[in-house]
Enzyme design. Sequence first.
Site, PDB file in Angstrom:
ATOM      1  N   LYS A 173       0.698  -1.107  -0.031  1.00  0.00           N
ATOM      2  CA  LYS A 173       0.048  -0.162   0.135  1.00  0.00           C
ATOM      3  C   LYS A 173       0.765   1.057   0.143  1.00  0.00           C
ATOM      4  CE  LYS A 173      -1.993   2.902   2.877  1.00  0.00           C
ATOM      5  NZ  LYS A 173      -2.174   3.838   2.273  1.00  0.00           N
ATOM      6  N   GLY A 226       7.076   5.073   8.004  1.00  0.00           N
ATOM      7  CA  GLY A 226       5.928   6.022   8.277  1.00  0.00           C
ATOM      8  C   GLY A 226       6.323   6.925   9.764  1.00  0.00           C
ATOM      9  N   THR A 228       5.983   7.892  13.521  1.00  0.00           N
ATOM     10  CA  THR A 228       6.285   6.992  14.529  1.00  0.00           C
ATOM     11  C   THR A 228       4.917   6.701  15.606  1.00  0.00           C
ATOM     12  OG1 THR A 228       8.430   7.784  15.274  1.00  0.00           O
ATOM     13  CG2 THR A 228       7.315   6.957  17.129  1.00  0.00           C
ATOM     14  N   THR A 230       2.123   6.065  13.947  1.00  0.00           N
ATOM     15  CA  THR A 230       1.308   5.062  13.078  1.00  0.00           C
ATOM     16  C   THR A 230       2.207   3.587  13.360  1.00  0.00           C
ATOM     17  OG1 THR A 230       0.957   6.507  11.560  1.00  0.00           O
ATOM     18  CG2 THR A 230       0.737   4.425  10.895  1.00  0.00           C
ATOM     19  N   GLU A 248      10.409   1.723  10.013  1.00  0.00           N
ATOM     20  CA  GLU A 248      11.260   2.752   9.938  1.00  0.00           C
ATOM     21  C   GLU A 248      10.502   4.038  10.077  1.00  0.00           C
ATOM     22  OE1 GLU A 248      14.447   2.476   9.130  1.00  0.00           O
ATOM     23  OE2 GLU A 248      14.364   0.397   8.664  1.00  0.00           O
ATOM     24  N   CYS A 282      13.079  11.852   6.034  1.00  0.00           N
ATOM     25  CA  CYS A 282      13.272  11.621   7.002  1.00  0.00           C
ATOM     26  C   CYS A 282      14.710  11.700   7.713  1.00  0.00           C
ATOM     27  CB  CYS A 282      13.026  10.268   7.343  1.00  0.00           C
ATOM     28  SG  CYS A 282      13.879   9.144   6.331  1.00  0.00           S
ATOM     29  N   GLU A 384       9.078  16.060  15.710  1.00  0.00           N
ATOM     30  CA  GLU A 384       9.495  15.980  14.032  1.00  0.00           C
ATOM     31  C   GLU A 384       8.310  17.174  13.468  1.00  0.00           C
ATOM     32  OE1 GLU A 384       8.219  12.627  11.848  1.00  0.00           O
ATOM     33  OE2 GLU A 384      10.229  12.372  10.851  1.00  0.00           O
TER      34      GLU A 384
HETATM   35  P1  NDP Z   1       2.021   7.777   8.154  1.00  0.00           P
HETATM   36  O1  NDP Z   1       2.472   7.156   9.389  1.00  0.00           O
HETATM   37  O2  NDP Z   1       0.803   8.896   8.288  1.00  0.00           O
HETATM   38  O3  NDP Z   1       1.852   6.981   6.982  1.00  0.00           O
HETATM   39  C1  NDP Z   1       2.733   6.003   6.362  1.00  0.00           C
HETATM   40  C2  NDP Z   1       1.789   5.187   5.632  1.00  0.00           C
HETATM   41  O4  NDP Z   1       1.243   4.250   6.547  1.00  0.00           O
HETATM   42  C3  NDP Z   1       0.811   5.461   4.721  1.00  0.00           C
HETATM   43  O5  NDP Z   1       0.882   4.662   3.569  1.00  0.00           O
HETATM   44  C4  NDP Z   1      -0.417   5.624   5.582  1.00  0.00           C
HETATM   45  O6  NDP Z   1      -1.650   5.425   4.792  1.00  0.00           O
HETATM   46  C5  NDP Z   1      -0.288   4.298   6.175  1.00  0.00           C
HETATM   47  N1  NDP Z   1      -0.997   3.863   7.571  1.00  0.00           N
HETATM   48  C6  NDP Z   1      -1.683   4.972   8.309  1.00  0.00           C
HETATM   49  N2  NDP Z   1      -2.178   4.372   9.226  1.00  0.00           N
HETATM   50  C7  NDP Z   1      -2.060   3.246   9.393  1.00  0.00           C
HETATM   51  C8  NDP Z   1      -2.361   2.111  10.013  1.00  0.00           C
HETATM   52  N3  NDP Z   1      -3.045   2.145  11.194  1.00  0.00           N
HETATM   53  N4  NDP Z   1      -2.146   0.908   9.775  1.00  0.00           N
HETATM   54  C9  NDP Z   1      -1.489   0.435   8.359  1.00  0.00           C
HETATM   55  N5  NDP Z   1      -0.887   1.519   7.770  1.00  0.00           N
HETATM   56  C10 NDP Z   1      -1.341   2.845   8.006  1.00  0.00           C
HETATM   57  O7  NDP Z   1       3.432   8.580   7.680  1.00  0.00           O
HETATM   58  P2  NDP Z   1       3.536   9.467   6.413  1.00  0.00           P
HETATM   59  O8  NDP Z   1       2.845   9.232   5.407  1.00  0.00           O
HETATM   60  O9  NDP Z   1       2.833  11.061   7.083  1.00  0.00           O
HETATM   61  O10 NDP Z   1       5.074  10.051   6.412  1.00  0.00           O
HETATM   62  C11 NDP Z   1       5.855  10.909   7.010  1.00  0.00           C
HETATM   63  C12 NDP Z   1       6.723  10.166   8.160  1.00  0.00           C
HETATM   64  O11 NDP Z   1       7.259   8.949   7.659  1.00  0.00           O
HETATM   65  C13 NDP Z   1       7.468  10.748   8.873  1.00  0.00           C
HETATM   66  O12 NDP Z   1       7.548  10.795  10.298  1.00  0.00           O
HETATM   67  C14 NDP Z   1       8.854  10.453   8.485  1.00  0.00           C
HETATM   68  O13 NDP Z   1       9.978  10.552   9.175  1.00  0.00           O
HETATM   69  C15 NDP Z   1       8.580   8.884   8.177  1.00  0.00           C
HETATM   70  N6  NDP Z   1       9.797   8.372   7.301  1.00  0.00           N
HETATM   71  C16 NDP Z   1      10.575   7.628   7.707  1.00  0.00           C
HETATM   72  C17 NDP Z   1      11.783   7.183   6.903  1.00  0.00           C
HETATM   73  C18 NDP Z   1      12.549   6.243   7.714  1.00  0.00           C
HETATM   74  O14 NDP Z   1      13.261   5.445   6.713  1.00  0.00           O
HETATM   75  N7  NDP Z   1      12.793   5.987   9.030  1.00  0.00           N
HETATM   76  C19 NDP Z   1      11.808   7.567   5.616  1.00  0.00           C
HETATM   77  C20 NDP Z   1      10.582   8.402   5.210  1.00  0.00           C
HETATM   78  C21 NDP Z   1       9.667   8.892   5.973  1.00  0.00           C
HETATM   79  P3  NDP Z   1      -2.219   6.998   4.579  1.00  0.00           P
HETATM   80  O15 NDP Z   1      -1.475   7.517   3.664  1.00  0.00           O
HETATM   81  O16 NDP Z   1      -3.566   6.587   3.942  1.00  0.00           O
HETATM   82  O17 NDP Z   1      -2.435   7.622   5.839  1.00  0.00           O
END
Ligand code: NDP
Length: 481
Positions: A173, A226, A228, A230, A248, A282, A384
């Site tokens: 997804k 995504g 922290t 989530t 991650e 990130c 963040e």
């Molecule tokens: P989110 O945690 O909001 O979303 C990440 C993904 O998870 C999206 O596809 C989202 O769908 C999905 N999601 C949301 N809720 C759930 C759930 N309950 N169960 C399963 N999947 C779910 O992050 P963002 O998209 O806002 O991304 C930004 C974040 O990602 C920042 O905190 C950043 O630091 C982190 N990040 C970390 C990296 C690393 O390598 N450590 C690299 C890049 C980013 P939907 O879009 O529909 O909400």
Amino acid sequence: MQKIQNYINGELVAPVGGQYMDNIDPSRGKVYSLIPDSDEKDVEIAIKAAKAAFPSWSVTPKDVRAAYIMKIADLIDANLERLAKAESLDNGKPLHLSKTVDIPRAAANFRFYGTGIMHYSAQSHSMEDSAVNYTLRQPVGVAGCISPWNLPLYLFSWKIAPALAAGCTVVAKPSEVTPMTAYLLSELCIEAGLPKGVLNIVHGLGHKVGSAIVSHKDVPVISFTGGTKTGADIARVAAPMFKKMSLELGGKNPNIIFADCDYDKMLSTTMLSSFANQGQICLCGSRIFVERPIYEKFKNDFVEKTKKLVVGEPFGEKTKIGAVVSKPHQEKVLSYVELAKEEGGKVLCGGHKIVLEGEFENGYYIAPTIIEGLTYDCRTNQEEIFGPVVTIMPFDTEEEVLMYANSTIYGLASTVWTENLTRAHRVAQNLHTGIVWVNCWLLRDLRTPFGGVKSSGVGREGGFEAIEFFTEPKNVCIKLK
Ligand code: NDP
């Protein structure tokens, strides 16, 4: 208007419920395509397809799996222009970034794991003449891969490529905010002839599609990138089911600048580590600590350069800073600037929306922002922000700056600028982060372990770590006498 489709069992299909959501172009603040608002029924069908494909894909010879993966890499290269334009339109990032980083690195991810699986070997342990042990590395099963919006195709492929190479089948997804290049990837997978059900892409919301993948009994391994919060929600569901998890998560990375650094190199790289991709990486260094003797000089030069950065629409030739990804995100980032002011911070430049002219007047733009005068432990310096906002702060001693750097709940990456070799090693050892860059930033060798400590995540991606994550080790012990 273009309708994105799910990719399930080798075909592009509409969501079962027939519902779609708006997909917004952040540079104009306008709906430009529709995305499936899928639910657990679509996920169920996708997992069934992935489960049916697993027995055959998991024993498909490595060189055959690798050939499919390399074909996908070649198709990404062949479609570089189209994919880069789609990424910039969907995400708001400058086109030159999509063209030189996001899309080429997505191809590199497939190529790296397509070749990597050919070179991977498991261990063997001899017990002299009494027995021999060998470790079988068997693919875990159907992998759930969930990725964010900031580097859409790049992070999506960073999960899918090793999973497929290892012999897992995948239900993935992408972020609902940036689904377009994942959709285009599904077209390329069809063109590459990837067997049906091996990769399935279900579009939709995290709390519907994402959580249906995470909670499904037939998905034993979850790779998530995504936020922290989530990540914690996912762990709460997946841990009691004893699923393998790679998380991650977020970061609040320190950029530590000692007075003896190579100043010009430091300054030009700090411009990137602060504001590349509108600060939505990130790994961006959002807390900049500068040794006092060069603090004032750095401050003046950094502010002057930042004021010159051109904020513009993603396809503008002079654009260095594009749109941030969405209106809620723009509001969130700007709310942190207000918080910083309440906490006693002084905004040295930026700190406000930018309204462009003409068709881009409703886009989500933010002037790159530098704030000083905050304490290391205030909320602005602990939480963040994930936008084009950095703080700067002087320090006097190595101990002091290490304390500042390590003071957050996060531990993803850090950057250190010094020409003193001994200090570079010592500081690197004492930073509580999964990645330390010395005199550089974002220099990536795909063989290295990638990930964070503390609230920045669990597990590592990259290199053979990812192959090991998507496989289960089984020790076979054979008695020789
Ligand atoms: P989110 O945690 O909001 O979303 C990440 C993904 O998870 C999206 O596809 C989202 O769908 C999905 N999601 C949301 N809720 C759930 C759930 N309950 N169960 C399963 N999947 C779910 O992050 P963002 O998209 O806002 O991304 C930004 C974040 O990602 C920042 O905190 C950043 O630091 C982190 N990040 C970390 C990296 C690393 O390598 N450590 C690299 C890049 C980013 P939907 O879009 O529909 O909400």
